[in-house]
Scaffold this active site. Structure first.
Site, PDB file in Angstrom:
ATOM      1  N   GLU A   1       0.879  -1.174   0.000  1.00 28.42           N
ATOM      2  CA  GLU A   1       0.000   0.000   0.000  1.00 28.42           C
ATOM      3  C   GLU A   1       0.913   1.220   0.000  1.00 28.42           C
ATOM      4  O   GLU A   1       1.671   1.436   0.952  1.00 28.42           O
ATOM      5  CB  GLU A   1      -0.897   0.029   1.229  1.00 28.42           C
ATOM      6  CG  GLU A   1      -1.810   1.240   1.269  1.00 28.42           C
ATOM      7  CD  GLU A   1      -2.372   1.513   2.642  1.00 28.42           C
ATOM      8  OE1 GLU A   1      -2.444   2.691   3.022  1.00 28.42           O
ATOM      9  OE2 GLU A   1      -2.723   0.541   3.335  1.00 28.42           O
TER      10      GLU A   1
ATOM     11  N   CYS B   1      -3.444   7.524   4.663  1.00 30.96           N
ATOM     12  CA  CYS B   1      -3.251   7.134   3.265  1.00 30.96           C
ATOM     13  C   CYS B   1      -4.529   7.313   2.462  1.00 30.96           C
ATOM     14  O   CYS B   1      -4.479   7.452   1.238  1.00 30.96           O
ATOM     15  CB  CYS B   1      -2.799   5.678   3.188  1.00 30.96           C
ATOM     16  SG  CYS B   1      -1.259   5.336   4.050  1.00 30.96           S
TER      17      CYS B   1
END
Length: 525
Positions: free
Chosen positions: A255, A294
């Protein structure tokens, strides 16, 4: 105080003075971490042999019960975690809850979901396949838990949730974990592991933590290990190209960077429920955890006729947000986690300002409440406006990891689609519209570059779970720049920690091998 590392079933202190972890408001040194002198190869060997064997001796249902017990231990120590979050991350109570309570909720979700797998120890996938003219020779596909270690190299922004959203499905699958938390905020991760170890819940070697540098950790990976990384695209590329990772075809999940979007439909005009819901969510994403997520909104796409009013409405809400030391009662927004992150945010903001004007914030004359700007790591919530669309040089590429977002007006739906896709892969886009025609055109057109698309209209109202909130029963990940990985998604996450294989043989053999198998279709239930 130097934090100990838990490896090979015992607490070990790294050599040397170590690296200091500090309070991002006062600059005070809190603890130190070091991994120098530790035998990380031996740690992985012990985890595979002891932790793996102990977990695999249990059924899925038994391991699910362990997750429930871990959640109970974390709940009992919640106040201590909030205190560490405040001191080491500068978290407000809301920020700490987002991380700590999110971790506990995820563990409880997997504890409940894992019960459906019952007394199985592996998964059986699909029907048998006849391979001969009669039924005498057949094939059956299985999924078996990996015999390696799930290695987590985590980011600084979620020291609690970042551990348990990965560890819950790995442990449920029967795979031991070793977490290397990001150094600046490693204290909370280490403390949670310590509390679980002290409670004696897991077999020795089933959970491990190393604080400080990863050093030669990846030199010791094996064919059945999994490396899950959250962080920058540059570091992800180095992990993917590590000689041991390449030579042994180690499974990697990443990620990485994500320039996420909020998109207003043509019907989301001032005064509409969709407009108001968008404003509320944009402000929340700019301020919760000070934009250090994020999944936070970085680009705000709005019809050209609406964009100025949207920017004005968001700026008006931001003006009411008090920024400063979270210990002060009136403060709603805290600092970034370190001076290094503050410097990186200022650098990114300077690039954005080359092609966008400041609507609110920007830092000029900004003084945080009850904090010395010279010592603290504050970045004022900042809203920008860029009318260059697809021609913008930085706004679609630079992720300022802090409370910064940019409004971009678009002309028509084709323009909106192109700008959303210009992010080159994102974790999430949220869409604010009740127009069936707009949604029918937009959602499929951006889906292959977004792991999650959240659509909000007046009927949903405030009942949605949030643009930046990752739900454990929904997919978390994204294509391209976002890393190409997949996490969570309920029991689907267990697939990462299993290996598919097929057995060809007699029906009697397949019957025997299937005795402890659970239907793999349950992973998608």
């Amino acid at each position: 105080m130097k934090l100990a590392n838990y490896l090979e079933g015992r607490w070990q202190e790294g050599e040397g003075a170590g690296i200091a972890l500090t309070d991002p408001v006062t600059g005070e040194e809190l603890v130190r971490v070091s991994s120098d002198g530790l035998d990380l190869g031996a740690a992985l060997d012990f985890a595979r042999a002891s932790g793996g064997a102990g977990l695999k001796a249990m059924t899925y249902e038994a391991r699910a019960a362990l997750l429930g017990r871990i959640a109970e231990v974390l709940t009992a120590n919640r106040d201590a975690y909030f205190d560490i979050s405040l001191r080491n991350s500068g978290s407000t109570a809301a920020d700490a809850g987002f991380d700590v309570d999110g971790a506990i909720f995820t563990l409880k979700t997997y504890a409940r979901a894992g019960k459906v797998l019952g007394g199985g120890r592996l998964l059986k996938e699909g029907a048998r396949v006849a391979l001969a003219k009669t039924e005498v020779f057949q094939a059956q596909h299985f999924l078996t838990p990996l015999s390696g270690v799930a290695i987590f190299i985590n980011a600084f922004n979620f020291p609690a949730w970042g551990l348990w959203e990965k560890a819950a499905p790995a442990l449920l699958a029967g795979v031991p974990v070793l977490v290397k938390p990001a150094t600046p905020t490693a204290w909370l991760t280490q403390r949670m592991v310590q509390d679980v170890v002290d409670a004696g819940i897991l077999p020795p070697g089933a959970i491990n933590v190393v604080c400080g540098s990863a050093r030669d950790l990846l030199d010791h990976v094996g064919e059945c290990d999994v490396v899950s990384f959250t962080g920058s695209a540059d570091t992800a590329a180095r992990i993917r190209m590590h000689p041991a990772v390449v030579a042994k075809s180690v499974r990697i999940n990443v990620e990485a960077d994500s320039v996420n979007s909020a998109i207003l439909g043509p019907d989301a005009v001032p005064g509409s429920p969709e407009f108001d819901l968008a404003v509320k969510e944009i402000v929340r994403e700019l301020t919760i955890k000070t934009g250090q997520k994020c999944t936070a909104i970085r680009r705000i796409l709005a019809p050209a006729a609406v964009a100025p009013a949207l920017a004005e409405a968001v700026a008006g809400k931001l003006a009411g947000m008090t920024v400063g030391d979270p210990r002060s009662e009136a403060v709603r927004v805290g600092p970034l986690v370190s001076k290094a992150q503050q410097a990186a945010a200022f650098e990114g903001l300077a690039k954005l300002r080359e092609e966008a004007r400041v609507v609110f914030g920007g830092g000029e004359g900004f003084v945080p409440v009850d904090a010395d700007p010279a010592l603290a790591a504050f970045v004022q919530p900042t809203l920008l406006y860029c009318d260059q669309g697809l021609m913008a040089k930085y706004v679609h590429d630079v992720e300022v990891f802090g409370p910064v977002a940019t409004v971009l007006p678009y002309g028509d739906i084709a323009d909106a689609i192109a700008m959303a896709r210009r992010g080159c892969g994102s974790l999430v886009a949220s869409v604010y519209s009740a127009s069936a025609a707009f949604l029918a055109a937009l959602v499929p057109a951006i889906a292959d570059l977004h792991g999650r698309v959240m659509v909000v209209d007046g009927t949903v109202g405030n009942q949605h779970t949030g643009h930046g909130n990752v739900m454990p029963n929904c997919l978390h990940g994204g294509a391209g720049r976002a890393g190409g990985g997949e996490e969570l998604g309920g029991l689907r996450a267990l697939a990462m920690y299993h290996r598919r294989y097929v057995v060809q043989g007699s029906p009697a053999l397949l019957d025997a091998l299937s005795a402890d198998a659970v239907d793999a279709a349950l992973l998608g239930a």
